[in-house]
Design a protein around this motif. Structure first.
Motif, PDB file in Angstrom:
ATOM      1  N   SER A 145       2.257   1.791  -3.463  1.00 33.61           N
ATOM      2  CA  SER A 145       1.227   2.241  -4.400  1.00 33.61           C
ATOM      3  C   SER A 145       0.872   3.707  -4.171  1.00 33.61           C
ATOM      4  O   SER A 145       0.759   4.500  -5.121  1.00 33.61           O
ATOM      5  CB  SER A 145      -0.020   1.372  -4.271  1.00 33.61           C
ATOM      6  N   LEU A 146       0.691   4.073  -2.904  1.00 37.46           N
ATOM      7  CA  LEU A 146       0.332   5.454  -2.582  1.00 37.46           C
ATOM      8  C   LEU A 146       1.493   6.414  -2.879  1.00 37.46           C
ATOM      9  O   LEU A 146       1.276   7.539  -3.346  1.00 37.46           O
ATOM     10  CB  LEU A 146      -0.074   5.565  -1.109  1.00 37.46           C
ATOM     11  N   ARG A 201       0.829  -1.207   0.000  1.00 40.55           N
ATOM     12  CA  ARG A 201       0.000   0.000   0.000  1.00 40.55           C
ATOM     13  C   ARG A 201       0.859   1.249   0.000  1.00 40.55           C
ATOM     14  O   ARG A 201       0.558   2.236  -0.697  1.00 40.55           O
ATOM     15  CB  ARG A 201      -0.925  -0.007   1.215  1.00 40.55           C
TER      16      ARG A 201
END
Length: 279
Positions: free
Chosen positions: A8-9, A5
């Motif tokens: 991705s962020l 995550r």
């Protein structure tokens, strides 16, 4: 905390800054103009925006590598055919490759609409030259005041007098124009224009009768910068005299376009400035 995550962020957020800085660098004036005019956007110079762009790109690439690592299985699914066999040149891959090559080849061979984007960028750069002016030579702002005056054939004492009349403080003529401009809160271009006004006003005219060699090679913008003239006003004044011109055209090109000689164009501009000075 999940690395997938975070990667991705991070890729998403850094991509935002890449898009922002790419847009700014698309419209920023050419380096010589940006440095000469001390160009800034939101308080950031061209070098500041370039640095942010580079580091945001590195962060994006790093996050993309981590994102690819954690999503490798999903990526390989895109390369599988209906029989679940891995095949690099699938229909989807071929379309993606063709789209990428289209943008590269279209740019290389100057094909619309790719060439149109480059043309827009060129017009933006040319507009910046008209607005901010062009330096007399590359990185002129790094020259000392003494060397700059010698290079531009300006009388140093008169140039210093022009700076004093404009309210600019100069500690030493051995300091670069950039430092003098920074100390006075203006662009190097303003320092130069004050020097030109001081040097030329002492002669009772803004432009000499004999401009010297290489006149025809000077662009209209460069001529205006050299003698501290407002480019837009000169272009409009020439238009009123039925002389067509553009800031990026050389005096020779302006002359040929209007059936004149470069010296005749120069004399017309000189007379225009003499009239403005007498009014």
């Amino acid at each position: 905390m999940q690395m997938r995550r975070i990667a991705s962020l991070t890729a998403f957020l850094s991509m935002f800054f890449i898009l922002l800085t790419s847009t700014v660098l698309f419209i920023v004036p050419q380096g010589r103009v940006a440095y000469w005019a001390d160009w800034k956007l939101w308080g950031l110079s061209k070098d500041d925006w370039t640095a942010i762009h580079i580091n945001s790109g590195i962060l994006f690439l790093a996050a993309l590598v981590i994102h690819t690592f954690y999503n490798w299985n999903s990526i390989t699914l895109y390369l599988r055919n209906k029989r679940r066999q891995v095949k690099i040149f699938t229909v989807d891959f071929n379309l993606a490759l063709a789209l990428t090559l289209l943008f590269v080849a279209g740019t290389q061979f100057v094909i619309p609409p790719f060439s149109t984007i480059i043309d827009i960028n060129t017009r933006i750069k040319e507009a910046a030259v008209r607005k901010y002016g062009d330096p007399p030579y590359g990185h002129a702002e790094l020259s000392t005041l003494r060397d700059f005056s010698r290079h531009m054939d300006l009388d140093l004492e008169r140039a210093l007098r022009g700076l004093a009349e404009a309210g600019y403080t100069v500690e030493s003529d051995l300091r670069p124009l950039k430092e003098i401009a920074l100390a006075n809160g203006v662009a190097p271009q303003e320092i130069y224009l004050a020097m030109v006004r001081g040097s030329l006003s002492a002669n009772g005219q803004r432009m000499p009768e004999k401009p010297g060699q290489g006149l025809g090679k000077l662009t209209l913008g460069e001529l205006c910068t050299r003698y501290g003239l407002n480019t837009d006003q000169i272009v409009n004044a020439l238009q009123e005299k039925n002389i067509r011109s553009e800031v990026g055209m050389s005096l020779k090109q302006v002359a040929e376009l209007n059936g004149l000689s470069a010296m005749e164009v120069y004399d017309t501009i000189r007379k225009i400035t003499d009239q403005d000075s007498s009014n």
